[in-house]
Design an enzyme around this catalytic site. Structure first.
Site, PDB file in Angstrom:
ATOM      1  CB  SER A 141      -0.872  -0.012   1.260  1.00 10.71           C
ATOM      2  OG  SER A 141      -1.467   1.248   1.503  1.00 10.71           O
ATOM      3  CE1 TYR A 154      -4.048  -2.543   5.654  1.00  8.87           C
ATOM      4  CE2 TYR A 154      -3.646  -0.180   5.568  1.00  8.87           C
ATOM      5  CZ  TYR A 154      -3.857  -1.381   4.923  1.00  8.87           C
ATOM      6  OH  TYR A 154      -3.878  -1.439   3.553  1.00  8.87           O
TER       7      TYR A 154
END
Length: 292
Positions: A141, A154
């Site tokens: 990401s 996360y």
């Protein structure tokens, strides 16, 4: 069976899987239509009925369940000799501040987003080595490059995934195995809480300390709900189909890149941080993202 396996094992193919935003489903369809034998997996295979209707093989696979991972790898190996490509896509986003999130929830986040995919990677490597090559695609990401308040655990799993991928790439290069990282910008529809209750946090996290922050957090993400005609920040986001197209390139290219950074934010922000330095970059984060 002659030649290396072309079979693709893809985790998190359900569009409802955590942060997949439909990218797993879109990638499965794209690779299937390109002629690859695709095995799309999810914890609930019935959620993949639409993929099965397209002729895609669907399997039960839970990255927290060793037995299901072993069974999936063995099935594909029996039919194709080995897993040719592993796409580690399964993940979810844990919302919560660093100081208040129960540590058991943190452990579950790492079990799914990091340890599970590491174990699945370990399971496919022997077959790849035996056939003289293979490919491992890691879904990271933009937040594998920096972190923001409210999703630090996360984002920590994505930072760890970057390190694991870089190390693995060097370790298996002599075996003809290529390791590729995908770093999308925020995906439209990927994280769309409608209220604080939708954040899935424990009661302990909603104890009042960060109430104003979480309300702003939900409002701020509203830009990414506008999937049809995004405005404002939403215009900088990417679509699941765009990510799937890059995944296909990572799988099929003879010489894939080490990293595919998708969208302007993913390409720009790492360079921006390097250019302006940590202190100014943190001022940018404070100005742009929700901060308590």
């Amino acid at each position: 069976m002659s030649g290396p396996s072309r079979a693709v094992l893809l985790t998190g193919a359900s569009s409802s899987t955590g942060m997949s935003s439909g990218t797993g489903r879109a990638a499965a369809l794209r690779l299937h239509r390109a002629g690859r034998p695709v095995y799309a997996t999810a914890r609930r295979p019935e959620a993949l009925a639409d993929l099965a209707a397209e002729g895609i093989r669907v399997l039960h696979l839970d990255v927290n369940d060793e037995e299901s991972m072993t069974a999936a790898v063995e099935k594909i190996s029996a039919e194709h000799g080995a897993v040719g490509t592993l796409i580690n896509n399964a993940a979810y986003s844990l919302n919560g501040t660093i100081g208040e999130t129960p540590i058991d929830e943190v452990r579950r986040q790492f079990e799914t987003n990091l340890f599970g995919l590491c174990r699945l990677t370990q399971l496919v490597l022997p077959g790849m080595r035996a056939q003289g090559g293979g490919r491992v695609v890691m879904m990271s990401s933009i937040f594998g490059q920096f972190a923001t308040p409210g999703r630090g655990y996360y984002q920590a799993t994505k930072h760890a995934l970057e390190a694991v991928s870089d190390s693995l790439r060097l370790e298996v290069a002599r075996d003809g195995i290529k390791v590729v990282l995908i770093e999308p910008s925020p995906v439209l529809g990927g994280f769309v809480p409608m209220s604080v209750a939708d954040l899935g946090m424990s009661g302990q996290e909603r104890g009042g300390l960060y109430d104003d922050f979480w309300r702003y957090f939900v409002d701020w993400h509203g830009a990414y709900r506008e999937t049809e005609r995004p405005t404002g920040r939403g215009r900088m986001a990417v679509r699941a189909e765009t990510v799937a197209k890059v995944i296909e390139k990572a799988v099929t290219s003879d010489n894939p890149r080490i990293r595919y950074r998708i969208g302007v934010p993913s390409r720009l922000l790492p360079r921006m941080r390097w250019t302006i330095g940590d202190a100014l970059f943190e001022r940018f984060v404070r100005a742009f993202f929700p901060v308590p």
